[in-house]
Design a protein around this motif. Sequence first.
Motif, PDB file in Angstrom:
ATOM      1  N   SER A  18       0.826  -1.210   0.000  1.00  0.00           N
ATOM      2  CA  SER A  18       0.000   0.000   0.000  1.00  0.00           C
ATOM      3  C   SER A  18       0.858   1.257   0.000  1.00  0.00           C
ATOM      4  N   TRP A  19       1.962   1.228   0.746  1.00  0.00           N
ATOM      5  CA  TRP A  19       2.834   2.404   0.833  1.00  0.00           C
ATOM      6  C   TRP A  19       3.413   2.729  -0.541  1.00  0.00           C
ATOM      7  N   ILE A  20       3.917   1.706  -1.217  1.00  0.00           N
ATOM      8  CA  ILE A  20       4.497   1.930  -2.543  1.00  0.00           C
ATOM      9  C   ILE A  20       3.429   2.425  -3.511  1.00  0.00           C
ATOM     10  N   GLY A  21       2.267   1.770  -3.497  1.00  0.00           N
ATOM     11  CA  GLY A  21       1.211   2.109  -4.433  1.00  0.00           C
ATOM     12  C   GLY A  21       0.609   3.477  -4.216  1.00  0.00           C
ATOM     13  N   LEU A  22       0.647   3.960  -2.966  1.00  0.00           N
ATOM     14  CA  LEU A  22       0.045   5.270  -2.683  1.00  0.00           C
ATOM     15  C   LEU A  22       1.079   6.384  -2.720  1.00  0.00           C
ATOM     16  N   LYS A  23       2.112   6.259  -1.930  1.00  0.00           N
ATOM     17  CA  LYS A  23       3.076   7.356  -1.783  1.00  0.00           C
ATOM     18  C   LYS A  23       3.730   7.732  -3.111  1.00  0.00           C
ATOM     19  N   LEU A  24       4.012   6.734  -3.927  1.00  0.00           N
ATOM     20  CA  LEU A  24       4.737   6.994  -5.166  1.00  0.00           C
ATOM     21  C   LEU A  24       3.837   6.908  -6.395  1.00  0.00           C
ATOM     22  N   SER A  25       2.530   6.923  -6.192  1.00  0.00           N
ATOM     23  CA  SER A  25       1.600   6.674  -7.297  1.00  0.00           C
ATOM     24  C   SER A  25       1.704   7.723  -8.403  1.00  0.00           C
ATOM     25  N   ILE A  26       1.903   8.982  -8.055  1.00  0.00           N
ATOM     26  CA  ILE A  26       1.943  10.037  -9.072  1.00  0.00           C
ATOM     27  C   ILE A  26       3.162   9.860  -9.982  1.00  0.00           C
ATOM     28  N   LEU A  27       4.341   9.743  -9.369  1.00  0.00           N
ATOM     29  CA  LEU A  27       5.561   9.574 -10.169  1.00  0.00           C
ATOM     30  C   LEU A  27       5.547   8.249 -10.910  1.00  0.00           C
ATOM     31  N   LEU A  28       5.095   7.182 -10.243  1.00  0.00           N
ATOM     32  CA  LEU A  28       5.069   5.862 -10.870  1.00  0.00           C
ATOM     33  C   LEU A  28       4.133   5.850 -12.077  1.00  0.00           C
ATOM     34  N   THR A  29       2.973   6.491 -11.948  1.00  0.00           N
ATOM     35  CA  THR A  29       2.036   6.560 -13.058  1.00  0.00           C
ATOM     36  C   THR A  29       2.640   7.308 -14.240  1.00  0.00           C
ATOM     37  N   PHE A  30       3.346   8.396 -13.962  1.00  0.00           N
ATOM     38  CA  PHE A  30       3.975   9.175 -15.026  1.00  0.00           C
ATOM     39  C   PHE A  30       5.036   8.354 -15.753  1.00  0.00           C
ATOM     40  N   ILE A  31       5.882   7.659 -15.004  1.00  0.00           N
ATOM     41  CA  ILE A  31       6.943   6.842 -15.615  1.00  0.00           C
ATOM     42  C   ILE A  31       6.345   5.702 -16.422  1.00  0.00           C
ATOM     43  N   LEU A  32       5.324   5.047 -15.878  1.00  0.00           N
ATOM     44  CA  LEU A  32       4.698   3.938 -16.595  1.00  0.00           C
ATOM     45  C   LEU A  32       3.982   4.426 -17.854  1.00  0.00           C
ATOM     46  N   ALA A  33       3.307   5.568 -17.766  1.00  0.00           N
ATOM     47  CA  ALA A  33       2.573   6.096 -18.921  1.00  0.00           C
ATOM     48  C   ALA A  33       3.524   6.516 -20.038  1.00  0.00           C
ATOM     49  N   THR A  34       4.609   7.228 -19.690  1.00  0.00           N
ATOM     50  CA  THR A  34       5.565   7.647 -20.724  1.00  0.00           C
ATOM     51  C   THR A  34       6.264   6.433 -21.337  1.00  0.00           C
ATOM     52  N   GLY A  35       6.548   5.420 -20.525  1.00  0.00           N
ATOM     53  CA  GLY A  35       7.150   4.206 -21.068  1.00  0.00           C
ATOM     54  C   GLY A  35       6.209   3.462 -21.998  1.00  0.00           C
ATOM     55  N   LYS A 325       5.185  -5.080 -30.064  1.00  0.00           N
ATOM     56  CA  LYS A 325       4.981  -3.728 -29.561  1.00  0.00           C
ATOM     57  C   LYS A 325       3.531  -3.519 -29.131  1.00  0.00           C
ATOM     58  N   VAL A 326       2.600  -4.111 -29.862  1.00  0.00           N
ATOM     59  CA  VAL A 326       1.195  -4.024 -29.460  1.00  0.00           C
ATOM     60  C   VAL A 326       0.986  -4.689 -28.100  1.00  0.00           C
ATOM     61  N   ILE A 327       1.576  -5.860 -27.917  1.00  0.00           N
ATOM     62  CA  ILE A 327       1.447  -6.569 -26.635  1.00  0.00           C
ATOM     63  C   ILE A 327       2.062  -5.750 -25.512  1.00  0.00           C
ATOM     64  N   TRP A 328       3.236  -5.198 -25.732  1.00  0.00           N
ATOM     65  CA  TRP A 328       3.917  -4.395 -24.699  1.00  0.00           C
ATOM     66  C   TRP A 328       3.107  -3.125 -24.375  1.00  0.00           C
ATOM     67  N   PHE A 329       2.526  -2.523 -25.407  1.00  0.00           N
ATOM     68  CA  PHE A 329       1.714  -1.330 -25.178  1.00  0.00           C
ATOM     69  C   PHE A 329       0.490  -1.670 -24.332  1.00  0.00           C
ATOM     70  N   LEU A 330      -0.184  -2.755 -24.649  1.00  0.00           N
ATOM     71  CA  LEU A 330      -1.384  -3.130 -23.902  1.00  0.00           C
ATOM     72  C   LEU A 330      -1.063  -3.439 -22.448  1.00  0.00           C
ATOM     73  N   PHE A 331      -0.005  -4.186 -22.212  1.00  0.00           N
ATOM     74  CA  PHE A 331       0.340  -4.517 -20.833  1.00  0.00           C
ATOM     75  C   PHE A 331       0.922  -3.309 -20.103  1.00  0.00           C
ATOM     76  N   GLY A 332       1.575  -2.413 -20.840  1.00  0.00           N
ATOM     77  CA  GLY A 332       2.017  -1.168 -20.219  1.00  0.00           C
ATOM     78  C   GLY A 332       0.834  -0.327 -19.769  1.00  0.00           C
ATOM     79  N   ALA A 333      -0.215  -0.302 -20.605  1.00  0.00           N
ATOM     80  CA  ALA A 333      -1.424   0.424 -20.237  1.00  0.00           C
ATOM     81  C   ALA A 333      -2.090  -0.216 -19.019  1.00  0.00           C
ATOM     82  N   LEU A 334      -2.090  -1.553 -18.960  1.00  0.00           N
ATOM     83  CA  LEU A 334      -2.654  -2.239 -17.792  1.00  0.00           C
ATOM     84  C   LEU A 334      -1.855  -1.935 -16.534  1.00  0.00           C
TER      85      LEU A 334
END
Length: 394
Positions: A18-35, A325-334
């Motif tokens: 929970s700590w990882i998922g909440l405290k770092l959610s903003i930065l983690l979401t940004f890194i995952l989305a750009t990736g 790349k399609v598979i990686w994009f879909l799982f990246g979005a998930l």
Amino acid sequence: MDQLRVKKGRSLWWVVHSWIGLKLSILLTFILATGTFAVFAHEIDWLATPAMRVSPRSEPVASWGALAQAAARAAPDARLQTLYAPIDPWFAVEAWVSRGKGAPERVYVDPWTAKVTGRHGWANVHRFLRQAHRHLMLPTKIGIPIVCSLALLLAVSLVSGIITYKKWWRGFFRAPRGGDGRRMTGDLHRLIGLWSLWFVALIAVTGLWYLVETLGGNARVPKVPDVEASPMPTGVALDRLVAIARRADPALDVREVRFTPDNGVIFLGQSSAWLVRDRANAVVVDPATSRVVAQLDGRTLSAHQRISEMADPLHFGTFGGLWTKVIWFLFGALLTAMAVTGTMIYAMRLARSSRSDVGSLKIAWQGMGAWGYIGIALILLTLILTPGAIGGAS
């Protein structure tokens, strides 16, 4: 007693998760989305840049010499640096030309007619997504460790998620329950997590490898011998060197040609080795003597070098072309969705337990504490640094 210990252990892992998922959610979401979007960064540039678009033909493509000659003529006051083969048949050839100062300029050439279709500056979507995802536009010695440290936390989150989800192997085909927003979000979070286990592990492992490389554990790059400076060949002269390179390695599918002042002409691409970057296979030819001065074969790499060359194809899913790349994009979005739903679960759980009129978003923000401000600050800093970072550095 044993059951109590197991329960306490699960509770501790849940707190970590929970700590990882909440405290770092903003930065983690940004890194995952750009990736995630970086997987299709070239395709996004293709949509935004008409000069990159060509119509595939059934006739043979133009020679490397003709393509190089067209790019050189389009920028006679610049030095031809690199030629890149089309990513897909509907892409133009991309040439980088340099005037000695500042970033290179891109020249696009039709691979069939060898006619220039247009020119573009260095800054584009690919550069933004690559540098934002890799190091937040910060100096690489600072930015890469920050981003890659999230890979370690992603690995911990993976382990803690499995431990806290009782009999998780039964949940692969368990549909999310309706009727309650928190329950449905939680079920959806767990379902996505189960199907993404392999992908989370892959991204975490490759991300940790990038961290190891940044901290000094990078593999040795083979040294190419120096040659005497000579005019860079184009046209028929370059085609002769291409023929020499192909005789040296008949399996080499040339995907990139580098024109270097000190090391001659370097032909890179895919050959007999599988799952390596183009640079792992190369033939280096001295344009003055037409002699092969060095050759790299991905099959002869050390274990350390092979891991290094595998990291990028695995991290971005480029090894299998469009389908991977399609598979990686879909799982990246998930994976990005998991970061968002994790925050939602926390906020809705607190809102229900406190029975407060405060909105879920506000509760989530309050739960992030200082980490929320740090995440927002890093994202804003990335955007502020973008013009200088992608406009003036290669």
